[in-house]
Design a protein around this motif. Structure first.
Motif, mmCIF file in Angstrom:
data_model
loop_
_atom_site.group_PDB
_atom_site.id
_atom_site.type_symbol
_atom_site.label_atom_id
_atom_site.label_comp_id
_atom_site.label_asym_id
_atom_site.label_seq_id
_atom_site.Cartn_x
_atom_site.Cartn_y
_atom_site.Cartn_z
ATOM 1 N N ASN A 25 0.221 4.110 1.280
ATOM 2 C CA ASN A 25 -0.737 4.974 1.974
ATOM 3 C C ASN A 25 -0.717 4.733 3.472
ATOM 4 O O ASN A 25 -0.742 5.677 4.270
ATOM 5 N N GLN A 26 -0.665 3.458 3.877
ATOM 6 C CA GLN A 26 -0.618 3.130 5.290
ATOM 7 C C GLN A 26 0.679 3.625 5.939
ATOM 8 O O GLN A 26 0.702 3.970 7.119
ATOM 9 N N THR A 27 1.743 3.673 5.164
ATOM 10 C CA THR A 27 3.051 4.057 5.700
ATOM 11 C C THR A 27 3.209 5.559 5.835
ATOM 12 O O THR A 27 3.730 6.062 6.845
ATOM 13 N N TRP A 28 2.741 6.309 4.833
ATOM 14 C CA TRP A 28 3.065 7.734 4.791
ATOM 15 C C TRP A 28 1.882 8.679 5.014
ATOM 16 O O TRP A 28 2.087 9.867 5.260
ATOM 17 N N ASP A 68 -7.502 5.189 1.385
ATOM 18 C CA ASP A 68 -7.632 3.768 1.696
ATOM 19 C C ASP A 68 -8.853 3.181 0.996
ATOM 20 O O ASP A 68 -8.797 2.075 0.435
ATOM 21 N N ALA A 69 -9.965 3.909 1.015
ATOM 22 C CA ALA A 69 -11.189 3.417 0.378
ATOM 23 C C ALA A 69 -11.003 3.278 -1.127
ATOM 24 O O ALA A 69 -11.387 2.262 -1.727
ATOM 25 N N VAL A 70 -10.408 4.286 -1.760
ATOM 26 C CA VAL A 70 -10.200 4.236 -3.212
ATOM 27 C C VAL A 70 -9.310 3.052 -3.583
ATOM 28 O O VAL A 70 -9.617 2.271 -4.494
ATOM 29 N N ILE A 71 -8.207 2.897 -2.844
ATOM 30 C CA ILE A 71 -7.242 1.845 -3.181
ATOM 31 C C ILE A 71 -7.794 0.461 -2.858
ATOM 32 O O ILE A 71 -7.729 -0.464 -3.684
ATOM 33 N N SER A 72 -8.356 0.299 -1.657
ATOM 34 C CA SER A 72 -8.787 -1.034 -1.249
ATOM 35 C C SER A 72 -10.041 -1.491 -1.988
ATOM 36 O O SER A 72 -10.235 -2.697 -2.191
ATOM 37 N N MET A 73 -10.895 -0.565 -2.422
ATOM 38 C CA MET A 73 -12.033 -0.987 -3.247
ATOM 39 C C MET A 73 -11.547 -1.516 -4.596
ATOM 40 O O MET A 73 -12.063 -2.519 -5.105
ATOM 41 N N GLU A 111 -5.320 12.590 10.024
ATOM 42 C CA GLU A 111 -5.841 13.931 9.839
ATOM 43 C C GLU A 111 -5.849 14.329 8.367
ATOM 44 O O GLU A 111 -6.523 15.274 7.969
ATOM 45 N N GLY A 112 -5.072 13.619 7.551
ATOM 46 C CA GLY A 112 -5.031 13.916 6.130
ATOM 47 C C GLY A 112 -6.079 13.111 5.388
ATOM 48 O O GLY A 112 -7.239 13.050 5.793
ATOM 49 N N TRP A 113 -5.650 12.471 4.318
ATOM 50 C CA TRP A 113 -6.586 11.749 3.465
ATOM 51 C C TRP A 113 -6.388 10.249 3.563
ATOM 52 O O TRP A 113 -6.718 9.509 2.629
#
Length: 385
Positions: free
Chosen positions: A260-263, A274-279, A267-269
């Motif tokens: 997610n951080q790479t691609w 990040d919130a969904v994955i890191s939680m 302006e997108g999601w």
């Protein structure tokens, strides 16, 4: 009726201390990562970027679980008014003291020796205020969030305390159910953020709103989960018992975090994903850290006790020290790996020297701990959590 005092849980003290101390390699690796910071190496390092992402993806979620655990323990020990007074003093005094003593000088460091405040004269009054608020809060954000969650705890902990245990003891709770609950909360958080992004996007750039509202809402479930782990032994047992499926889930979540951080783009999601994955990763890393800590760190050690006592001070002072290192030393070390390890040695070394110095000055001991200082004759051993 006098209850038998619970044995001190050394592994939670240790895990909390190590999470605080991880702030040093986190910010040093930030210098050498692909993330834009106030100070960056001209040639980013792939492995240090990966290390920085790993630490960032789970550290504070686990920290707030432990904070909620100990906060609820103390809530049951004291009257609510005394509890809120003691907790806000322990958190608020170091935060307020660190602004003039650390982050304000740090602001001048950024102004004089980095491009952070370039174009200051052309900024609007609000833009100047907002930039200053970001930099004065700086790495103290978690103390600000902890003050807010502690205040909310007056209501949440009372409800938790008064809940009838006969209703449920959470013995049927599984990692699957807990993961689904956190997933649902992360989707609500993401929907809330996306709504603000569509209607009032400037709010998300406001330092106070971002830290006080968005960060507090982000870490709220972890804080409450920690309190529930104190009240319901089944939840704590779930955290402490190693589950290798959860370990594998944490590894997969980290891979998704890096992707997610790479691609993704802002302006997108990016932030909602990040919130969904890191939680999820933060939740699953509770099992990794608690079970490993219980297995390897659950014993008394003077060295660990020293680190526990020093960890908050080290965290508070390391940030300006890391910036100074990045400004004045990083340009002279061509190897990112060597620069990172030299930075660890220097920043930790100076931070621990400052810690020893501050122990000899009662006013500084008070300001950086929030605890009234007792004379040696009057002091008695007190359990710290």
């Amino acid at each position: 009726m006098t209850k038998k005092p619970q044995q001190r849980e050394h592994y939670l003290d240790s895990v909390r201390a190590w999470l605080m101390l991880l702030g040093v390699p986190f910010h040093l690796s930030l210098i050498y990562s692909t993330q834009g910071w106030s100070v960056n190496s001209p040639h980013p390092s792939a492995w240090l970027t990966l290390l920085n992402d790993f630490i960032h993806a789970f550290r504070m979620q686990v920290f707030f679980v432990i904070s909620g655990y100990f906060s609820y323990m103390l809530y049951l020990r004291y009257a609510p008014k005394h509890w809120i007074k003691v907790r806000l003093e322990r958190v608020g005094i170091p935060m307020l003291a660190a602004v003039p003593l650390l982050t304000l000088p740090q602001l001048f460091i950024l102004k004089e020796w980095t491009s952070r405040l370039d174009g200051w004269a052309a900024l609007t009054p609000y833009a100047k205020y907002n930039m200053v608020s970001w930099d004065l809060i700086s790495h103290l954000w978690f103390l600000l969030v902890l003050c807010i969650l502690t205040t909310l705890g007056l209501i949440a902990f009372r409800l938790l305390r008064d809940a009838r245990r006969a209703k449920t003891d959470y013995s049927d709770l599984s990692w699957g159910k807990l993961s689904l609950a956190i997933l649902a909360y992360s989707l609500l958080w993401g929907a809330f953020r996306r709504t603000i992004f569509l209607l009032q996007p400037q709010w998300l750039m406001d330092g106070l709103f971002s830290n006080m509202v968005m960060q507090s809402l982000y870490f709220l479930p972890f804080f409450i989960l920690g309190a529930m782990a104190w009240k319901y032994p089944a939840i704590k047992a779930l955290f402490v018992r190693p589950d290798y499926r959860v370990f594998a889930g944490a590894a997969l979540a980290f891979a998704a975090y890096v992707a997610n951080q790479t691609w993704s783009s802002g302006e997108g999601w990016l932030y909602e994903l990040d919130a969904v994955i890191s939680m999820q990763m933060g939740l699953w890393m509770v099992n990794v850290t608690f079970s490993a800590g219980h297995r390897f760190l659950n014993s008394h050690s003077p060295r660990i006790t020293y680190l526990v006592n020093a960890s908050l001070f080290i965290y508070l002072v390391h940030h300006p020290l890391t910036l100074l290192y990045g400004i004045f030393v990083t340009p002279h070390i061509t190897s990112n790996t060597l620069g990172f390890f030299v930075g660890l040695l220097l920043v930790f070394g100076v931070a621990f020297l400052l810690y020893e110095l501050h122990l000899r000055i009662p006013l500084l001991r008070f300001l950086f701990s929030g605890k009234p200082q007792k004379t040696r004759a009057a002091a008695a051993p007190v359990k710290q959590h």
